[in-house]
Design an enzyme around this catalytic site. Structure first.
Site, PDB file in Angstrom:
ATOM      1  N   LYS A  88      12.328  14.947   9.735  1.00 15.04           N
ATOM      2  CA  LYS A  88      12.459  13.588  10.238  1.00 15.04           C
ATOM      3  C   LYS A  88      13.585  13.541  11.280  1.00 15.04           C
ATOM      4  O   LYS A  88      14.607  14.221  11.130  1.00 15.04           O
ATOM      5  CB  LYS A  88      12.832  12.734   9.022  1.00 15.04           C
ATOM      6  CG  LYS A  88      12.815  11.263   9.232  1.00 15.04           C
ATOM      7  CD  LYS A  88      12.975  10.574   7.884  1.00 15.04           C
ATOM      8  CE  LYS A  88      13.584   9.211   8.095  1.00 15.04           C
ATOM      9  NZ  LYS A  88      13.708   8.441   6.864  1.00 15.04           N
ATOM     10  N   LYS A 123      20.233  12.089  13.255  1.00 17.05           N
ATOM     11  CA  LYS A 123      21.447  12.430  13.979  1.00 17.05           C
ATOM     12  C   LYS A 123      22.125  13.647  13.336  1.00 17.05           C
ATOM     13  O   LYS A 123      22.550  14.567  14.012  1.00 17.05           O
ATOM     14  CB  LYS A 123      22.370  11.224  13.909  1.00 17.05           C
ATOM     15  CG  LYS A 123      23.655  11.423  14.634  1.00 17.05           C
ATOM     16  CD  LYS A 123      24.325  10.081  14.823  1.00 17.05           C
ATOM     17  CE  LYS A 123      25.271  10.146  15.970  1.00 17.05           C
ATOM     18  NZ  LYS A 123      25.062   9.111  16.956  1.00 17.05           N
ATOM     19  N   LYS A 152      21.586  13.388  -3.177  1.00 14.93           N
ATOM     20  CA  LYS A 152      22.963  13.366  -2.658  1.00 14.93           C
ATOM     21  C   LYS A 152      23.873  14.217  -3.536  1.00 14.93           C
ATOM     22  O   LYS A 152      24.752  14.923  -3.042  1.00 14.93           O
ATOM     23  CB  LYS A 152      23.490  11.918  -2.587  1.00 14.93           C
ATOM     24  CG  LYS A 152      22.906  11.124  -1.435  1.00 14.93           C
ATOM     25  CD  LYS A 152      23.614  11.451  -0.163  1.00 14.93           C
ATOM     26  CE  LYS A 152      22.920  11.235   1.141  1.00 14.93           C
ATOM     27  NZ  LYS A 152      22.065  10.285   1.538  1.00 14.93           N
TER      28      LYS A 152
END
Ligand code: TRP
Ligand code: SF4
Length: 324
Positions: free
Chosen positions: A192, A195, A112
């Site tokens: 994977k 969205k 992140k």
């Protein structure tokens, strides 16, 4: 007494096939054998969201999908994380027994920090501590998650163990219960299903839109022409046939290898199978969508039941830590 299960998911709005096959169905199946608590983790979402304008809508849409998929508020507790603020208090208390070094080593934190270098916030470092608080405040023993969550679960066990050593036996060390399905690939056939990557198929789509979406999927690149033989083992459509069309999957593999079927027909078959499989889900979803007040009531009731457990654990923790 049944063993307790806790799991959570970030409020990503309408769910996709990856969520459905990877997590939701598994959660639904655990409801009879375990005392289940399922949470929409809106506070965790804030660690990466700068624009929160769609948060309430995303929570609502996700709840509709959860209920329609079969999560049953009579069997399980369904609630929104921030509705039970006790978890934030426990997060702060657990942060005092969590060495910073443990957190800086977590792979998701490092990822992140790379993806959002402009927003490496304090909450991001504490993400697994809040996740630990989620789980242990309900004294859950099992946590159904995907493989990507294993480092978080390892940390949760370490934090629970450390707390228990310092202040006396309080929390069970929670165990991951891996989902049966390995992660579902997206329409690009590479990443994977997600969205964010826009490679997903939402389960609440209309049958027509499902067909359109499936048609955009990348298949075996060796099949330039209809007469080129294919390699089903590298094709994501073939993998999905395995889930939605198990009785025909072997025959389809042969037909692909011998170029007796083209990708368009193969995709059409899959889309139809997805549509017939999801038809009952879509009917239930429409029925729930017609009762927005009911959705609110379910979440309010879930929060109340969750809070009863959480506040009891929190008092015990405060007592053990010498705060009361
Ligand atoms: N970190 C999890 C995810 O990204 C979501 C989550 C938050 C969670 N709290 C949890 C999962 C507690 C299991 C248990 O998917
Ligand atoms: Fe994939 Fe089906 Fe095309 Fe074979 S025929 S490459 S399995 S979509």
């Amino acid at each position: 007494m049944k063993h307790r299960v806790f799991s959570g998911a970030r409020p990503t709005g309408r769910q996709h096939l990856g969520n459905y096959l990877g997590a939701l169905q598994n959660w639904v199946n655990m409801q009879d054998d375990y005392d289940c608590v399922y949470c929409i983790v809106d506070i965790h979402a804030l660690t990466t969201l700068e624009d929160t304008s769609s948060l309430q809508k995303d929570i609502y849409e996700m709840t509709l999908d959860w209920l329609a998929a079969g999560l049953d508020p009579k069997k399980s507790i369904l609630f929104v994380q921030s509705h039970v603020p006790e978890v934030m208090v426990l997060h702060t208390l657990l942060s005092m027994v969590t060495p910073l070094g443990w957190l800086l080593r977590v792979p998701t934190f490092k990822e992140k920090a790379k993806i959002q270098p402009q927003n490496v916030n304090y909450g991001l470092v504490g993400y697994p501590v809040l996740q630990t608080a989620d789980i242990v405040i309900y004294k859950a023993e099992f946590v159904p998650v995907g493989e990507d969550q294993l480092p978080h679960l390892e940390l949760a066990r370490e934090i629970a163990r450390r707390f228990n050593n310092l202040f006396g036996d309080t929390f069970p060390e929670p165990q991951a219960k891996l989902t049966l399905f390995p992660s579902i690939l997206g329409l690009d056939g590479k990443e994977k299903m997600s969205k964010q990557l826009k490679n997903d198929i939402e389960i609440a789509l209309s049958p027509e839109d499902t067909i359109k979406r499936v048609m955009t999927a990348v298949t075996d690149p060796a099949r330039q022409y209809r007469s080129d033989p294919g390699h089903p083992e590298i094709c994501n459509i073939y993998r999905l046939q395995g889930y939605f069309n198990p009785s025909q999957v072997d025959a389809l593999a042969d037909q692909c290898r011998s170029a007796k079927i083209g990708c368009v027909d193969c995709k059409m078959l899959l889309a139809q199978k997805i549509n017939s499989n999801l038809e009952p889900f879509r009917e239930r979803r429409a029925a729930f969508a017609a009762k927005p007040q009911y959705i609110k009531d379910v979440l309010a009731d879930g929060a109340q039941r969750a809070q009863a457990i959480a506040s009891e654990t929190l008092s015990e923790v405060k007592q053990k830590m010498g705060l009361i």
